[in-house]
Design a protein around this motif. Structure first.
Motif, PDB file in Angstrom:
ATOM      1  N   HIS A  82     -48.456  56.981  85.220  1.00 24.01           N
ATOM      2  CA  HIS A  82     -48.395  56.931  86.686  1.00 24.01           C
ATOM      3  C   HIS A  82     -46.975  57.118  87.189  1.00 24.01           C
ATOM      4  CE1 HIS A  82     -47.029  52.648  86.932  1.00 24.01           C
ATOM      5  NE2 HIS A  82     -47.866  52.445  85.914  1.00 24.01           N
ATOM      6  N   SER A  83     -46.820  57.122  88.501  1.00 22.82           N
ATOM      7  CA  SER A  83     -45.504  57.285  89.098  1.00 22.82           C
ATOM      8  C   SER A  83     -44.789  55.941  89.148  1.00 22.82           C
ATOM      9  CB  SER A  83     -45.612  57.895  90.500  1.00 22.82           C
ATOM     10  OG  SER A  83     -46.399  57.079  91.330  1.00 22.82           O
ATOM     11  N   GLY A  84     -43.488  56.005  89.250  1.00 16.75           N
ATOM     12  CA  GLY A  84     -42.618  54.838  89.303  1.00 16.75           C
ATOM     13  C   GLY A  84     -41.234  55.267  88.853  1.00 16.75           C
ATOM     14  N   ASN A  85     -40.252  54.419  89.083  1.00 16.13           N
ATOM     15  CA  ASN A  85     -38.873  54.819  88.813  1.00 16.13           C
ATOM     16  C   ASN A  85     -38.136  53.993  87.773  1.00 16.13           C
ATOM     17  OD1 ASN A  85     -39.128  55.215  92.188  1.00 16.13           O
ATOM     18  ND2 ASN A  85     -38.644  56.990  90.938  1.00 16.13           N
ATOM     19  N   THR A  86     -38.453  52.700  87.682  1.00 18.66           N
ATOM     20  CA  THR A  86     -37.716  51.824  86.769  1.00 18.66           C
ATOM     21  C   THR A  86     -38.694  50.943  85.993  1.00 18.66           C
ATOM     22  OG1 THR A  86     -37.476  49.959  88.293  1.00 18.66           O
ATOM     23  CG2 THR A  86     -35.791  51.703  88.434  1.00 18.66           C
ATOM     24  N   ALA A  87     -38.169  50.213  85.028  1.00 15.28           N
ATOM     25  CA  ALA A  87     -39.004  49.322  84.222  1.00 15.28           C
ATOM     26  C   ALA A  87     -39.700  48.271  85.081  1.00 15.28           C
ATOM     27  CB  ALA A  87     -38.175  48.662  83.131  1.00 15.28           C
ATOM     28  N   ALA A  88     -39.171  47.962  86.245  1.00 16.21           N
ATOM     29  CA  ALA A  88     -39.820  47.012  87.153  1.00 16.21           C
ATOM     30  C   ALA A  88     -41.149  47.552  87.668  1.00 16.21           C
ATOM     31  CB  ALA A  88     -38.895  46.681  88.327  1.00 16.21           C
ATOM     32  N   ASP A  89     -41.353  48.874  87.575  1.00 13.42           N
ATOM     33  CA  ASP A  89     -42.567  49.518  88.081  1.00 13.42           C
ATOM     34  C   ASP A  89     -43.655  49.653  87.019  1.00 13.42           C
ATOM     35  OD1 ASP A  89     -41.283  49.914  90.553  1.00 13.42           O
ATOM     36  OD2 ASP A  89     -40.414  51.803  89.849  1.00 13.42           O
ATOM     37  N   THR A  90     -43.431  49.126  85.828  1.00 15.49           N
ATOM     38  CA  THR A  90     -44.404  49.283  84.750  1.00 15.49           C
ATOM     39  C   THR A  90     -44.614  47.985  83.991  1.00 15.49           C
ATOM     40  OG1 THR A  90     -44.999  50.521  82.769  1.00 15.49           O
ATOM     41  CG2 THR A  90     -42.658  50.119  83.099  1.00 15.49           C
TER      42      THR A  90
END
Length: 134
Positions: A82-90
């Motif tokens: 999926h989309s996201g930018n940093t480890a905080a998003d996964t």
């Protein structure tokens, strides 16, 4: 269709790699930290084990839409691309982007839309989709 993720950059915050489709570069991927097999998995902060996994498209209750799902990941469930930018998003998932920097992938929605269309088209044609992670 075969996806290959080669992990290239390892930090204390994330892991970044390059994803190719049938040998052609597609995008960058950001994941959680790769931990040694002998260490304890940290929920939501550990990259999935290296290996080859089937990719399907299923409905995600969390995101409320159809999304790619990696099957058979030992010790993990619900691993999506999926989309996201940093480890905080996964929480173990693979985040895609067209650019990368330290602990960051950018233009994620663009990369995700492009990759999703390719995976969906392959599945719609009846092709099996797999991903190998190393």
């Amino acid at each position: 269709m075969h996806l290959t993720l080669k992990r290239t950059t390892f930090t204390s915050e994330s892991t970044i790699g390059q994803l190719s489709i049938d040998g052609q570069f597609e995008c960058y991927v950001l994941e959680d930290v790769v931990r040694k097999p002998s260490t304890t998995k940290v929920y939501g902060k550990t990259a999935i084990p290296a290996g080859t996994y089937p990719v399907t498209i299923t409905h995600s209750n969390r995101f409320g839409r159809l999304m790619p799902l990696l099957g058979g990941v030992p010790g993990f469930a619900g691993i999506r691309i999926h989309s996201g930018n940093t480890a905080a998003d996964t929480e173990g998932c693979l985040l895609v982007g067209t650019t990368q920097a330290r602990d960051f992938v950018g233009n994620s929605r663009t990369a995700y839309a492009r990759l999703y269309m390719k995976i969906k088209a392959a599945i719609d044609r009846g092709n099996q989709v797999t991903i190998s992670i190393s």
